[in-house]
Write a protein that holds these residues in place. Structure first.
Motif, PDB file in Angstrom:
ATOM      1  N   PRO A  43       0.826  -1.207   0.000  1.00 44.02           N
ATOM      2  CA  PRO A  43       0.000   0.000   0.000  1.00 44.02           C
ATOM      3  C   PRO A  43       0.861   1.258   0.000  1.00 44.02           C
ATOM      4  O   PRO A  43       1.990   1.261   0.491  1.00 44.02           O
ATOM      5  N   ARG A  44       0.299   2.315  -0.544  1.00 39.52           N
ATOM      6  CA  ARG A  44       1.011   3.589  -0.612  1.00 39.52           C
ATOM      7  C   ARG A  44       0.044   4.711  -0.232  1.00 39.52           C
ATOM      8  O   ARG A  44      -1.083   4.760  -0.748  1.00 39.52           O
ATOM      9  N   CYS A  45       0.497   5.591   0.646  1.00 40.54           N
ATOM     10  CA  CYS A  45      -0.369   6.672   1.122  1.00 40.54           C
ATOM     11  C   CYS A  45       0.274   8.032   0.868  1.00 40.54           C
ATOM     12  O   CYS A  45       1.492   8.163   0.883  1.00 40.54           O
ATOM     13  N   GLY A  46      -0.563   9.024   0.630  1.00 39.25           N
ATOM     14  CA  GLY A  46      -0.062  10.379   0.418  1.00 39.25           C
ATOM     15  C   GLY A  46      -0.839  11.113  -0.654  1.00 39.25           C
ATOM     16  O   GLY A  46      -1.998  10.802  -0.942  1.00 39.25           O
ATOM     17  N   ARG A  47      -0.202  12.092  -1.248  1.00 31.56           N
ATOM     18  CA  ARG A  47      -0.825  12.906  -2.287  1.00 31.56           C
ATOM     19  C   ARG A  47      -0.389  12.395  -3.655  1.00 31.56           C
ATOM     20  O   ARG A  47       0.719  11.883  -3.826  1.00 31.56           O
ATOM     21  N   LEU A  48      -1.273  12.546  -4.631  1.00 33.59           N
ATOM     22  CA  LEU A  48      -1.011  12.075  -5.983  1.00 33.59           C
ATOM     23  C   LEU A  48      -1.087  13.228  -6.973  1.00 33.59           C
ATOM     24  O   LEU A  48      -1.807  14.216  -6.732  1.00 33.59           O
ATOM     25  N   PRO A  49      -0.386  13.120  -8.102  1.00 35.12           N
ATOM     26  CA  PRO A  49      -0.508  14.139  -9.155  1.00 35.12           C
ATOM     27  C   PRO A  49      -1.938  14.215  -9.673  1.00 35.12           C
ATOM     28  O   PRO A  49      -2.703  13.245  -9.598  1.00 35.12           O
ATOM     29  N   ALA A  50      -2.287  15.348 -10.222  1.00 38.00           N
ATOM     30  CA  ALA A  50      -3.664  15.582 -10.678  1.00 38.00           C
ATOM     31  C   ALA A  50      -4.112  14.573 -11.721  1.00 38.00           C
ATOM     32  O   ALA A  50      -5.266  14.116 -11.695  1.00 38.00           O
ATOM     33  N   GLU A  51      -3.210  14.187 -12.647  1.00 34.22           N
ATOM     34  CA  GLU A  51      -3.627  13.257 -13.705  1.00 34.22           C
ATOM     35  C   GLU A  51      -3.953  11.874 -13.150  1.00 34.22           C
ATOM     36  O   GLU A  51      -4.873  11.202 -13.639  1.00 34.22           O
ATOM     37  N   ARG A  52      -3.236  11.453 -12.104  1.00 38.27           N
ATOM     38  CA  ARG A  52      -3.543  10.150 -11.510  1.00 38.27           C
ATOM     39  C   ARG A  52      -4.845  10.201 -10.710  1.00 38.27           C
ATOM     40  O   ARG A  52      -5.625   9.245 -10.706  1.00 38.27           O
ATOM     41  N   ILE A  84     -10.140  15.513  -3.809  1.00 39.02           N
ATOM     42  CA  ILE A  84      -9.314  14.553  -3.078  1.00 39.02           C
ATOM     43  C   ILE A  84      -7.969  15.181  -2.724  1.00 39.02           C
ATOM     44  O   ILE A  84      -7.208  15.594  -3.589  1.00 39.02           O
ATOM     45  N   ALA A  85      -7.676  15.224  -1.412  1.00 44.06           N
ATOM     46  CA  ALA A  85      -6.429  15.835  -0.934  1.00 44.06           C
ATOM     47  C   ALA A  85      -5.390  14.798  -0.526  1.00 44.06           C
ATOM     48  O   ALA A  85      -4.195  15.096  -0.507  1.00 44.06           O
ATOM     49  N   SER A  86      -5.819  13.587  -0.173  1.00 46.51           N
ATOM     50  CA  SER A  86      -4.870  12.520   0.150  1.00 46.51           C
ATOM     51  C   SER A  86      -5.505  11.181  -0.218  1.00 46.51           C
ATOM     52  O   SER A  86      -6.732  11.047  -0.242  1.00 46.51           O
ATOM     53  N   THR A  87      -4.650  10.207  -0.490  1.00 48.23           N
ATOM     54  CA  THR A  87      -5.129   8.935  -1.041  1.00 48.23           C
ATOM     55  C   THR A  87      -4.373   7.764  -0.440  1.00 48.23           C
ATOM     56  O   THR A  87      -3.178   7.852  -0.161  1.00 48.23           O
ATOM     57  N   ALA A  88      -5.090   6.666  -0.253  1.00 53.98           N
ATOM     58  CA  ALA A  88      -4.475   5.377   0.087  1.00 53.98           C
ATOM     59  C   ALA A  88      -4.680   4.450  -1.104  1.00 53.98           C
ATOM     60  O   ALA A  88      -5.817   4.228  -1.536  1.00 53.98           O
ATOM     61  N   VAL A 127      -6.110  -1.907  -8.503  1.00 57.71           N
ATOM     62  CA  VAL A 127      -5.821  -0.863  -7.522  1.00 57.71           C
ATOM     63  C   VAL A 127      -7.115  -0.480  -6.823  1.00 57.71           C
ATOM     64  O   VAL A 127      -8.093  -0.106  -7.480  1.00 57.71           O
ATOM     65  N   LEU A 128      -7.129  -0.609  -5.512  1.00 57.20           N
ATOM     66  CA  LEU A 128      -8.223  -0.084  -4.708  1.00 57.20           C
ATOM     67  C   LEU A 128      -7.777   1.275  -4.188  1.00 57.20           C
ATOM     68  O   LEU A 128      -6.795   1.369  -3.454  1.00 57.20           O
ATOM     69  N   ALA A 129      -8.474   2.333  -4.596  1.00 55.31           N
ATOM     70  CA  ALA A 129      -8.104   3.698  -4.233  1.00 55.31           C
ATOM     71  C   ALA A 129      -9.121   4.264  -3.245  1.00 55.31           C
ATOM     72  O   ALA A 129     -10.325   4.254  -3.508  1.00 55.31           O
ATOM     73  N   ILE A 130      -8.617   4.735  -2.114  1.00 54.79           N
ATOM     74  CA  ILE A 130      -9.461   5.353  -1.090  1.00 54.79           C
ATOM     75  C   ILE A 130      -9.032   6.804  -0.965  1.00 54.79           C
ATOM     76  O   ILE A 130      -7.868   7.100  -0.671  1.00 54.79           O
ATOM     77  N   GLY A 131      -9.950   7.725  -1.206  1.00 52.04           N
ATOM     78  CA  GLY A 131      -9.621   9.146  -1.201  1.00 52.04           C
ATOM     79  C   GLY A 131     -10.255   9.894  -0.045  1.00 52.04           C
ATOM     80  O   GLY A 131     -11.346   9.552   0.418  1.00 52.04           O
ATOM     81  N   SER A 132      -9.560  10.920   0.424  1.00 51.48           N
ATOM     82  CA  SER A 132     -10.062  11.754   1.516  1.00 51.48           C
ATOM     83  C   SER A 132      -9.953  13.223   1.147  1.00 51.48           C
ATOM     84  O   SER A 132      -9.040  13.631   0.421  1.00 51.48           O
ATOM     85  N   HIS A 133     -10.885  14.020   1.658  1.00 56.59           N
ATOM     86  CA  HIS A 133     -10.830  15.457   1.456  1.00 56.59           C
ATOM     87  C   HIS A 133      -9.787  16.120   2.344  1.00 56.59           C
ATOM     88  O   HIS A 133      -9.445  17.287   2.139  1.00 56.59           O
ATOM     89  N   SER A 134      -9.297  15.391   3.358  1.00 57.52           N
ATOM     90  CA  SER A 134      -8.289  15.920   4.274  1.00 57.52           C
ATOM     91  C   SER A 134      -6.895  15.510   3.812  1.00 57.52           C
ATOM     92  O   SER A 134      -6.643  14.331   3.564  1.00 57.52           O
ATOM     93  N   GLU A 135      -5.987  16.465   3.743  1.00 58.09           N
ATOM     94  CA  GLU A 135      -4.617  16.144   3.321  1.00 58.09           C
ATOM     95  C   GLU A 135      -3.846  15.390   4.403  1.00 58.09           C
ATOM     96  O   GLU A 135      -2.779  14.845   4.152  1.00 58.09           O
ATOM     97  N   HIS A 136      -4.408  15.363   5.615  1.00 56.12           N
ATOM     98  CA  HIS A 136      -3.740  14.676   6.717  1.00 56.12           C
ATOM     99  C   HIS A 136      -4.275  13.254   6.946  1.00 56.12           C
ATOM    100  O   HIS A 136      -3.702  12.519   7.750  1.00 56.12           O
TER     101      HIS A 136
END
Length: 226
Positions: free
Chosen positions: A150-159, A171-175, A187-196
């Motif tokens: 798994p990878r967590c953090g922010r992603l580029p806009a195109e991704r 989406i401000a942060s993603t798992a 890929v299972l992508a979980i997005g959050s509106h919080s960057e933290h």
């Protein structure tokens, strides 16, 4: 006849000898309690306090630090217990799924409700897709899938646009969780509106277990469109 100057005492050595003596004789002040009331130490506010008062202050400070650490450990333990309960509930619900659409709906419902996810998307590919270097859907995700972590953090806009579509701008942060099963990967992508909410330094043990659960579930349900 000139007098010889008095030798200067070696205070650092004297102090070191005193420290060693007290360390080797911790009962020294038990045998000389009167010294405890005579010794005075400078305090932060400029006043002087007895050794006993200073010891009590230090012990209180240590006790407060220990209390704070204990509260942190208890909070982490409670959060882990809740997390395990949510994973168990999700596992049971996924076991009950009979087809691909039910899996998707269950993931979206429970991850939204129990895991505070604002966006949940699952992208699946055939296992042979990794063999084709020209597959545009896998651009930017090959290393991630090869690493199988798994990878967590922010992603580029195109991704974000590829993963979440119209929701991407919120989406401000993603798992990202790799999905690997017999004949499939994704890929299972979980997005959050919080960057933290999702960050590179967070633990990923529960995300690993979630990926394993989803992967096994998808191996036994019908493929999309079948």
């Amino acid at each position: 006849m000139s007098s010889q100057p008095e030798p200067t005492p070696d205070y650092p050595q004297i102090e070191q000898n005193l420290i060693e003596y007290l360390n080797n004789h911790p009962d020294f002040f038990d045998r000389h309690p009167e010294l405890l009331t005579k010794l005075e130490l400078p305090h932060n506010n400029g006043n002087t306090v007895s050794l006993i008062e200073r010891q009590v202050a230090v012990l209180r400070e240590q006790a407060e630090q220990d209390r704070q650490k204990l509260e942190e450990f208890v909070a982490i333990a409670r959060e882990n217990e809740l997390l395990n309960e949510r994973l168990h509930r999700l596992t049971v619900k996924l076991i009950e799924c009979c087809d691909f659409e039910e899996v998707i709906n269950t993931l979206q419902d429970l991850l939204h409700d129990d895991f505070r996810a604002e966006a949940v998307e699952l992208h699946l590919y055939s296992a042979s897709a990794m063999e084709h270097a020209s597959n545009p859907d896998l651009d930017g995700f090959r290393d991630f899938l090869d690493g199988n972590r798994p990878r967590c953090g922010r992603l580029p806009a195109e991704r974000l646009e590829y993963l979440f579509g119209p929701q991407a701008e919120d989406i401000a942060s993603t798992a990202l969780i790799p999905i690997r099963g017999e004949g499939l990967l994704g890929v299972l992508a979980i997005g959050s509106h919080s960057e933290h909410r999702f960050h590179p330094g967070m633990g990923t043990d529960y995300l690993i277990r979630l990926g394993e659960i989803v992967s096994k579930t998808l191996e036994v349900v019908s493929e999309p469109g079948s």
